[in-house]
Design a protein around this motif. Structure first.
Motif, PDB file in Angstrom:
ATOM      1  N   GLN A   1       0.831  -1.206   0.000  1.00 53.51           N
ATOM      2  CA  GLN A   1       0.000   0.000   0.000  1.00 53.51           C
ATOM      3  C   GLN A   1       0.867   1.259   0.000  1.00 53.51           C
ATOM      4  N   ARG A   2       1.961   1.237   0.762  1.00 56.68           N
ATOM      5  CA  ARG A   2       2.852   2.391   0.803  1.00 56.68           C
ATOM      6  C   ARG A   2       3.465   2.638  -0.579  1.00 56.68           C
ATOM      7  N   GLN A   3       3.915   1.574  -1.223  1.00 58.07           N
ATOM      8  CA  GLN A   3       4.512   1.712  -2.550  1.00 58.07           C
ATOM      9  C   GLN A   3       3.488   2.224  -3.559  1.00 58.07           C
ATOM     10  N   GLN A   4       2.265   1.738  -3.467  1.00 53.19           N
ATOM     11  CA  GLN A   4       1.210   2.177  -4.382  1.00 53.19           C
ATOM     12  C   GLN A   4       0.903   3.661  -4.154  1.00 53.19           C
ATOM     13  N   ALA A   5       0.798   4.063  -2.897  1.00 56.26           N
ATOM     14  CA  ALA A   5       0.517   5.463  -2.586  1.00 56.26           C
ATOM     15  C   ALA A   5       1.655   6.352  -3.062  1.00 56.26           C
ATOM     16  N   GLN A   6       2.890   5.890  -2.884  1.00 55.41           N
ATOM     17  CA  GLN A   6       4.039   6.676  -3.330  1.00 55.41           C
ATOM     18  C   GLN A   6       4.015   6.832  -4.851  1.00 55.41           C
ATOM     19  N   ALA A   7       3.700   5.759  -5.567  1.00 49.05           N
ATOM     20  CA  ALA A   7       3.639   5.825  -7.025  1.00 49.05           C
ATOM     21  C   ALA A   7       2.530   6.787  -7.469  1.00 49.05           C
ATOM     22  N   GLU A   8       1.391   6.742  -6.791  1.00 51.17           N
ATOM     23  CA  GLU A   8       0.289   7.652  -7.130  1.00 51.17           C
ATOM     24  C   GLU A   8       0.694   9.107  -6.883  1.00 51.17           C
ATOM     25  N   CYS A   9       1.369   9.361  -5.779  1.00 54.95           N
ATOM     26  CA  CYS A   9       1.816  10.728  -5.467  1.00 54.95           C
ATOM     27  C   CYS A   9       2.806  11.225  -6.512  1.00 54.95           C
ATOM     28  N   GLU A  10       3.739  10.358  -6.901  1.00 56.05           N
ATOM     29  CA  GLU A  10       4.722  10.747  -7.908  1.00 56.05           C
ATOM     30  C   GLU A  10       4.035  11.038  -9.237  1.00 56.05           C
TER      31      GLU A  10
END
Length: 160
Positions: A105-114
């Motif tokens: 979930q953290r990686q997905q959120a980071q990718a979405e933010c980027e």
């Protein structure tokens, strides 16, 4: 069970282990009381028995009962330890699953933010470029406006 493992257990798991050990201890205390009563009973019989052979036979049964009780106690302790180890292993496995899910979930959120940052930056550049093009077009079309802006920047404009 190591102290570290006990410290990592949650309150519910520790309470369950303590409750099981208390139940086991209660049963063993009751059994111990029964054995003491039997022992007292056997002592009375030994006192009444007239021969050493009868006393020896009575003692044999007491020792057998005591040995059986000790073996049962040791087995119950071993069973409780094994149960606690299984609970700990299960808790560790669940923790690993939870941590893996949280990392995804953290990686997905980071990718979405980027992605959102990149889109916003791109849109801002496009709008800035479009604004600058339109401003140059207007200033080219109206040279007096360009001169007025230049004078305003120099502080010598008359406000007209």
């Amino acid at each position: 069970m190591a102290d570290k493992e006990l410290r990592k257990m949650n309150r519910t798991e520790l309470i369950e282990i303590i409750y099981a050990l208390q139940q086991n201890e209660k049963a063993l205390r009751e059994e111990n009381g029964d054995l003491r009563r039997k022992l007292d009973d056997r002592r009375i019989r030994m006192e009444k028995a007239g021969s050493i052979a009868e006393a020896a036979l009575s003692l044999n049964h007491v020792f057998e009962d005591a040995q059986n009780a000790a073996e049962q106690y040791c087995q119950s302790i071993a069973d409780a330890g094994a149960q606690a180890e299984q609970i700990l292993a299960d808790a560790r496995a669940q923790a690993e699953v939870i941590l893996a899910g949280a990392e995804r979930q953290r990686q997905q959120a980071q990718a979405e933010c980027e992605s959102m940052t990149a889109n916003t930056t791109r849109q801002l550049k496009e709008k800035t470029d479009a604004f600058n093009r339109e401003l140059r077009r207007i200033l080219t079309q109206y040279p007096e406006l360009k001169e007025h802006i230049r004078l305003q920047r120099q502080g010598g404009g008359n406000g007209a």
